[in-house]
Scaffold this motif. Sequence first.
Motif, PDB file in Angstrom:
ATOM      1  N   ILE A  32      45.998  35.369  13.192  1.00 43.85           N
ATOM      2  CA  ILE A  32      46.562  35.487  14.554  1.00 43.85           C
ATOM      3  C   ILE A  32      46.764  34.098  15.169  1.00 43.85           C
ATOM      4  N   LYS A  33      45.888  33.158  14.817  1.00 44.16           N
ATOM      5  CA  LYS A  33      45.975  31.809  15.406  1.00 44.16           C
ATOM      6  C   LYS A  33      47.251  31.073  14.998  1.00 44.16           C
ATOM      7  N   ILE A  34      47.911  31.547  13.968  1.00 47.28           N
ATOM      8  CA  ILE A  34      49.183  30.927  13.556  1.00 47.28           C
ATOM      9  C   ILE A  34      50.316  31.660  14.275  1.00 47.28           C
ATOM     10  N   ASP A  35      51.001  30.953  15.145  1.00 45.37           N
ATOM     11  CA  ASP A  35      52.111  31.542  15.908  1.00 45.37           C
ATOM     12  C   ASP A  35      53.293  31.781  14.951  1.00 45.37           C
ATOM     13  N   THR A  36      53.574  33.047  14.677  1.00 43.05           N
ATOM     14  CA  THR A  36      54.666  33.370  13.743  1.00 43.05           C
ATOM     15  C   THR A  36      55.831  34.074  14.439  1.00 43.05           C
ATOM     16  N   VAL A  37      56.054  33.731  15.703  1.00 36.31           N
ATOM     17  CA  VAL A  37      57.266  34.241  16.365  1.00 36.31           C
ATOM     18  C   VAL A  37      58.461  33.742  15.560  1.00 36.31           C
ATOM     19  N   ALA A  38      59.408  34.634  15.259  1.00 31.35           N
ATOM     20  CA  ALA A  38      60.598  34.216  14.513  1.00 31.35           C
ATOM     21  C   ALA A  38      61.265  33.053  15.247  1.00 31.35           C
ATOM     22  N   PRO A  39      61.732  32.006  14.582  1.00 34.52           N
ATOM     23  CA  PRO A  39      61.924  31.865  13.131  1.00 34.52           C
ATOM     24  C   PRO A  39      60.770  31.115  12.429  1.00 34.52           C
ATOM     25  N   ASN A  40      59.547  31.234  12.924  1.00 36.61           N
ATOM     26  CA  ASN A  40      58.463  30.406  12.375  1.00 36.61           C
ATOM     27  C   ASN A  40      57.496  31.177  11.481  1.00 36.61           C
ATOM     28  N   GLU A  41      57.975  32.216  10.809  1.00 34.29           N
ATOM     29  CA  GLU A  41      57.099  33.038   9.977  1.00 34.29           C
ATOM     30  C   GLU A  41      56.454  32.249   8.839  1.00 34.29           C
ATOM     31  N   GLU A  42      57.196  31.268   8.304  1.00 36.86           N
ATOM     32  CA  GLU A  42      56.685  30.555   7.113  1.00 36.86           C
ATOM     33  C   GLU A  42      55.405  29.778   7.403  1.00 36.86           C
ATOM     34  N   LEU A  80      68.145  35.478  17.926  1.00 39.59           N
ATOM     35  CA  LEU A  80      67.421  34.251  17.590  1.00 39.59           C
ATOM     36  C   LEU A  80      68.196  32.968  17.873  1.00 39.59           C
ATOM     37  N   ASN A  81      69.221  33.049  18.681  1.00 40.80           N
ATOM     38  CA  ASN A  81      69.981  31.842  19.033  1.00 40.80           C
ATOM     39  C   ASN A  81      70.380  31.020  17.810  1.00 40.80           C
ATOM     40  N   ASN A  82      71.125  31.667  16.945  1.00 39.76           N
ATOM     41  CA  ASN A  82      71.719  30.985  15.799  1.00 39.76           C
ATOM     42  C   ASN A  82      70.753  30.450  14.750  1.00 39.76           C
ATOM     43  N   GLN A  83      69.554  30.962  14.712  1.00 38.92           N
ATOM     44  CA  GLN A  83      68.656  30.566  13.626  1.00 38.92           C
ATOM     45  C   GLN A  83      69.130  31.223  12.340  1.00 38.92           C
ATOM     46  N   SER A  84      69.119  30.463  11.260  1.00 41.71           N
ATOM     47  CA  SER A  84      69.600  31.017  10.004  1.00 41.71           C
ATOM     48  C   SER A  84      68.521  31.890   9.360  1.00 41.71           C
ATOM     49  N   PRO A  85      68.915  32.771   8.397  1.00 40.30           N
ATOM     50  CA  PRO A  85      67.929  33.620   7.733  1.00 40.30           C
ATOM     51  C   PRO A  85      66.837  32.780   7.064  1.00 40.30           C
ATOM     52  N   ARG A  86      65.658  33.360   6.991  1.00 40.23           N
ATOM     53  CA  ARG A  86      64.499  32.645   6.423  1.00 40.23           C
ATOM     54  C   ARG A  86      64.027  33.292   5.125  1.00 40.23           C
ATOM     55  N   PHE A 165      56.209  40.300   1.927  1.00 44.94           N
ATOM     56  CA  PHE A 165      55.804  39.820   3.252  1.00 44.94           C
ATOM     57  C   PHE A 165      57.087  39.304   3.898  1.00 44.94           C
ATOM     58  N   VAL A 166      57.647  40.110   4.812  1.00 44.12           N
ATOM     59  CA  VAL A 166      59.012  39.814   5.270  1.00 44.12           C
ATOM     60  C   VAL A 166      59.055  39.159   6.644  1.00 44.12           C
ATOM     61  N   THR A 167      60.137  38.413   6.856  1.00 36.60           N
ATOM     62  CA  THR A 167      60.416  37.762   8.133  1.00 36.60           C
ATOM     63  C   THR A 167      61.313  38.681   8.967  1.00 36.60           C
ATOM     64  N   ASP A 168      61.432  38.373  10.250  1.00 33.57           N
ATOM     65  CA  ASP A 168      62.555  38.850  11.072  1.00 33.57           C
ATOM     66  C   ASP A 168      62.561  40.329  11.472  1.00 33.57           C
ATOM     67  N   GLU A 169      61.456  41.069  11.252  1.00 31.29           N
ATOM     68  CA  GLU A 169      61.524  42.504  11.597  1.00 31.29           C
ATOM     69  C   GLU A 169      61.826  42.701  13.072  1.00 31.29           C
ATOM     70  N   ALA A 171      63.326  40.814  15.114  1.00 30.88           N
ATOM     71  CA  ALA A 171      64.599  40.264  15.574  1.00 30.88           C
ATOM     72  C   ALA A 171      65.784  40.890  14.857  1.00 30.88           C
ATOM     73  N   GLY A 172      65.585  41.957  14.093  1.00 35.78           N
ATOM     74  CA  GLY A 172      66.729  42.636  13.496  1.00 35.78           C
ATOM     75  C   GLY A 172      66.524  43.186  12.095  1.00 35.78           C
ATOM     76  N   GLY A 173      65.560  42.677  11.360  1.00 34.05           N
ATOM     77  CA  GLY A 173      65.288  43.255  10.035  1.00 34.05           C
ATOM     78  C   GLY A 173      65.978  42.542   8.888  1.00 34.05           C
ATOM     79  N   ASN A 174      66.493  41.326   9.130  1.00 33.97           N
ATOM     80  CA  ASN A 174      67.211  40.639   8.057  1.00 33.97           C
ATOM     81  C   ASN A 174      66.308  40.233   6.891  1.00 33.97           C
ATOM     82  N   GLY A 175      65.009  40.052   7.150  1.00 31.92           N
ATOM     83  CA  GLY A 175      64.085  39.694   6.062  1.00 31.92           C
ATOM     84  C   GLY A 175      63.999  40.809   5.040  1.00 31.92           C
ATOM     85  N   ALA A 176      63.718  42.029   5.493  1.00 33.55           N
ATOM     86  CA  ALA A 176      63.629  43.167   4.569  1.00 33.55           C
ATOM     87  C   ALA A 176      64.985  43.453   3.933  1.00 33.55           C
TER      88      ALA A 176
END
Length: 417
Positions: A32-42, A80-86, A165-169, A171-176
């Motif tokens: 939880i201590k790691i802020d993973t708000v998209a686009p910072n999932e990595e 996500l204001n033009n953030q590219s897929p992760r 372990f997917v990104t972006d759920e 913000a739209g589901g592009n990770g899955a």
Amino acid sequence: MENLAAVHIGLPLDAYLAQSRERITSQLAELIKIDTVAPNEERAFPLIEKWLDALGMEHYRQEPHPELDIHDDYTPPFVLNNQSPRRNLKARWPHTDKPRLRISIHVDVVPAGKHPQPWSGLVDNERVYGRGSADNKANIIILLEALRLMKQLDLQSAYDIEVDFVTDEEAGGNGALSCTLYPDTADAVLVMECTDLLPYYGHRGCVTFDVTCSGETGHMGCSHGKGLFDHVFDIVTSLKTLSNELNTQALAMEGYQTLGDDARVIQLNINECEAKGWHGTAMEIFRLRCNLGLPPDLNCEEGMKIVEQRLTSAGVDVALTMSGLRNRGYIGKPQGPLLNALTTYSAPALVQQHAPTLWHVSCDARHYEKLNPQEIVIWGVGSLSQAHSNNEYVQIDDMLSGINTLITLLSNHEVRL
Ligand SMILES: [Zn+2]
């Protein structure tokens, strides 16, 4: 199951899990201590990779699929204001020749909002607090803990397990979507979400759209026919009426009938509102950004057509554009081995009275149809009433119960696909 665990560790599984409580909660707090708000999932991947290494699981970070952004289900980066897929993080339990079970868990969380201690991972006797505790990091922890205990107890998996372990759920589901565009198959899919440990076999959809209309300007007090201000009421009333009707339509579907007539499956939200005009002059431009829930059997384009017809018949001349989430609904099979097993094994008394239904929010399950599985089930720890809230937390006892269910599910050789 308890006997089997007792043979290996000299304790019933529940008692053993109770002893593991501190390790489980501190791992969740660390995540939880790691802020993973998209686009910072990595940011969370190194920690998860460290845990996967300890389990002896193969893993790699998968690049976004090259055709992701031309797929019909792709959500353009409005949110996500033009953030590219992760990249996504892919992991696999040592290969077996068992039925293939794909497990999907999203790593992103919604922004902190007004949560007083979003990245604290605060733990008390009953709960772990913080943004993403319920939605969806507790599910990462209970899966990894179940696999760790299976390894320790030398329990063979009943499945060939692959984890996305997917990104972006959020913000739209592009990770899955990206994961499922790679050529592959699965016998079954488990999408882990905050369902209060209740299994669901489908979910509703939703679509975000902009309604824009412009009016004839003129000095306030003069008559210019029906002004834009009056249309504001027509637009909002028409959309509200439409959402009520869609809700009635959804509640008549087989997967929602048990919810009762008062249930609210379909809602209308207004996310942005803009009006322009000089002071004392009639309104020139009016724009609403709305998100409308859709029954699982309507896709986003069909939903948009209905919205357009409704506004046209209300006499409003508008420009209508999709401008954010476009989550197609999904309806799976109300019967299946994975669904039945989760209904049987989930511990809460509630689940015994709960016929599996369709989930009343959207999630990534829809994308996994592409793998042609026999079934897709949505299940996991955490409460939807806590997800995205300003005091998000997860109950520790529910996590222990979820681990118990997962171990029983993943190692029970009577469970066959
Ligand atoms: Zn979620």
